[in-house]
Design a protein around this motif. Structure first.
Motif, mmCIF file in Angstrom:
data_model
loop_
_atom_site.group_PDB
_atom_site.id
_atom_site.type_symbol
_atom_site.label_atom_id
_atom_site.label_comp_id
_atom_site.label_asym_id
_atom_site.label_seq_id
_atom_site.Cartn_x
_atom_site.Cartn_y
_atom_site.Cartn_z
ATOM 1 N N HIS A 24 0.822 -1.214 0.000
ATOM 2 C CA HIS A 24 0.000 0.000 0.000
ATOM 3 C C HIS A 24 0.853 1.260 0.000
ATOM 4 O O HIS A 24 0.413 2.311 -0.434
ATOM 5 N N SER A 25 2.074 1.157 0.470
ATOM 6 C CA SER A 25 2.926 2.338 0.521
ATOM 7 C C SER A 25 3.735 2.504 -0.771
ATOM 8 O O SER A 25 4.576 3.382 -0.853
ATOM 9 N N ALA A 26 3.432 1.685 -1.774
ATOM 10 C CA ALA A 26 4.194 1.717 -3.021
ATOM 11 C C ALA A 26 3.737 2.835 -3.952
ATOM 12 O O ALA A 26 4.048 2.828 -5.115
ATOM 13 N N ALA A 27 3.011 3.790 -3.425
ATOM 14 C CA ALA A 27 2.554 4.907 -4.265
ATOM 15 C C ALA A 27 3.669 5.912 -4.405
ATOM 16 O O ALA A 27 4.482 6.051 -3.509
ATOM 17 N N PRO A 28 3.799 6.664 -5.452
ATOM 18 C CA PRO A 28 2.942 6.557 -6.622
ATOM 19 C C PRO A 28 3.378 5.409 -7.528
ATOM 20 O O PRO A 28 4.531 5.030 -7.539
ATOM 21 N N GLY A 29 2.429 4.898 -8.227
ATOM 22 C CA GLY A 29 2.707 3.812 -9.143
ATOM 23 C C GLY A 29 1.421 3.205 -9.646
ATOM 24 O O GLY A 29 0.328 3.715 -9.396
ATOM 25 N N ILE A 30 1.568 2.094 -10.373
ATOM 26 C CA ILE A 30 0.417 1.379 -10.906
ATOM 27 C C ILE A 30 0.558 -0.100 -10.605
ATOM 28 O O ILE A 30 1.661 -0.598 -10.381
ATOM 29 N N VAL A 31 -0.581 -0.774 -10.595
ATOM 30 C CA VAL A 31 -0.634 -2.227 -10.472
ATOM 31 C C VAL A 31 -1.383 -2.716 -11.700
ATOM 32 O O VAL A 31 -2.549 -2.379 -11.896
ATOM 33 N N VAL A 32 -0.715 -3.469 -12.563
ATOM 34 C CA VAL A 32 -1.311 -3.946 -13.810
ATOM 35 C C VAL A 32 -1.853 -5.351 -13.591
ATOM 36 O O VAL A 32 -1.135 -6.221 -13.092
ATOM 37 N N CYS A 33 -3.115 -5.541 -13.973
ATOM 38 C CA CYS A 33 -3.729 -6.851 -13.771
ATOM 39 C C CYS A 33 -4.789 -7.111 -14.827
ATOM 40 O O CYS A 33 -5.216 -6.199 -15.540
ATOM 41 N N GLY A 34 -5.213 -8.345 -14.902
ATOM 42 C CA GLY A 34 -6.315 -8.732 -15.769
ATOM 43 C C GLY A 34 -7.618 -8.588 -15.010
ATOM 44 O O GLY A 34 -7.657 -7.989 -13.931
ATOM 45 N N PRO A 35 -8.705 -9.126 -15.563
ATOM 46 C CA PRO A 35 -9.995 -9.050 -14.888
ATOM 47 C C PRO A 35 -9.889 -9.592 -13.458
ATOM 48 O O PRO A 35 -9.183 -10.567 -13.193
ATOM 49 N N LEU A 36 -10.607 -8.929 -12.542
ATOM 50 C CA LEU A 36 -10.504 -9.267 -11.125
ATOM 51 C C LEU A 36 -11.756 -9.962 -10.614
ATOM 52 O O LEU A 36 -12.867 -9.643 -11.047
ATOM 53 N N GLY A 86 -8.638 -5.994 -20.041
ATOM 54 C CA GLY A 86 -9.393 -7.185 -20.395
ATOM 55 C C GLY A 86 -10.801 -6.822 -20.786
ATOM 56 O O GLY A 86 -11.149 -5.654 -20.944
ATOM 57 N N ASP A 87 -11.608 -7.839 -20.916
ATOM 58 C CA ASP A 87 -13.028 -7.642 -21.221
ATOM 59 C C ASP A 87 -13.742 -7.420 -19.898
ATOM 60 O O ASP A 87 -14.269 -8.356 -19.292
ATOM 61 N N VAL A 88 -13.704 -6.185 -19.453
ATOM 62 C CA VAL A 88 -14.266 -5.803 -18.153
ATOM 63 C C VAL A 88 -15.164 -4.584 -18.347
ATOM 64 O O VAL A 88 -15.050 -3.874 -19.345
ATOM 65 N N PRO A 89 -16.039 -4.317 -17.379
ATOM 66 C CA PRO A 89 -16.838 -3.090 -17.480
ATOM 67 C C PRO A 89 -15.942 -1.852 -17.381
ATOM 68 O O PRO A 89 -14.916 -1.870 -16.699
ATOM 69 N N ALA A 90 -16.335 -0.802 -18.064
ATOM 70 C CA ALA A 90 -15.584 0.455 -18.005
ATOM 71 C C ALA A 90 -15.677 1.045 -16.599
ATOM 72 O O ALA A 90 -16.692 0.914 -15.925
ATOM 73 N N SER A 91 -14.599 1.691 -16.184
ATOM 74 C CA SER A 91 -14.594 2.392 -14.903
ATOM 75 C C SER A 91 -14.739 3.888 -15.175
ATOM 76 O O SER A 91 -14.890 4.311 -16.314
ATOM 77 N N ARG A 92 -14.655 4.702 -14.123
ATOM 78 C CA ARG A 92 -14.753 6.152 -14.326
ATOM 79 C C ARG A 92 -13.635 6.655 -15.221
ATOM 80 O O ARG A 92 -13.812 7.583 -15.988
ATOM 81 N N TRP A 93 -12.448 6.069 -15.109
ATOM 82 C CA TRP A 93 -11.328 6.384 -15.995
ATOM 83 C C TRP A 93 -11.086 5.148 -16.851
ATOM 84 O O TRP A 93 -10.653 4.114 -16.346
ATOM 85 N N SER A 94 -11.369 5.251 -18.145
ATOM 86 C CA SER A 94 -11.205 4.122 -19.058
ATOM 87 C C SER A 94 -10.545 4.582 -20.342
ATOM 88 O O SER A 94 -10.730 5.715 -20.774
ATOM 89 N N VAL A 95 -9.784 3.688 -20.927
ATOM 90 C CA VAL A 95 -9.186 3.904 -22.238
ATOM 91 C C VAL A 95 -9.779 2.848 -23.158
ATOM 92 O O VAL A 95 -9.698 1.653 -22.866
#
Length: 138
Positions: A78-90, A113-122
């Motif tokens: 949790h303290s690894a900010a700033p950064g990103i965690v890349v993953c597939g569908p959860l 992946g084939d997931v629902p869009a979030s508030r921030w989506s590309v």
């Protein structure tokens, strides 16, 4: 701050501060396009001195040098900010862990992946084919 280029079109760039992402960033589209896009995003994040953690085998093999690996979302520091965690569908539980991670100020989960869009989506589309050059009249 975690400024990255999210897209380019017509000579213009969309730059966003990923550190301001409220929950998760979803990357949608055909798998080859998603993988290329997120690899480029990971390289940008690493280049600005932020951390990248990879869950599972979302890239199908190799990952950029400097990335960390984690088995589960709950294993991400949790303290690894700033950064990103890349993953597939959860799963539901992993999705809840991702939201808690972000709410605590931790890294931004980037879900591809084939997931629902979030508030921030590309949303990625296949590049338009370019028309072949016409031969010049002599």
């Amino acid at each position: 701050m975690m400024p990255v280029v999210l897209g380019e079109r017509g000579g213009q760039r969309l730059v966003a501060d990923l550190a301001r992402c409220p929950d998760v960033l979803t990357v949608l589209g055909a798998k080859p396009h998603r993988v290329r896009y997120v690899l480029r995003l990971a390289r940008q994040v690493l280049a600005i001195g932020c951390q990248v953690t990879i869950l599972g085998d979302v890239f199908g093999g190799s990952v950029p040098a400097g990335c960390r690996r984690a088995a589960e979302m709950s294993d991400v520091d949790h303290s690894a900010a700033p950064g990103i965690v890349v993953c597939g569908p959860l799963s539901r539980a992993a999705g809840s862990a991702a939201l808690r991670l972000r709410a605590s100020g931790g890294p931004v989960p980037v879900v591809l992946g084939d997931v629902p869009a979030s508030r921030w989506s590309v949303w990625l589309k296949a590049p338009r084919p370019t028309a072949p050059a016409l031969p010049r009249a002599g």
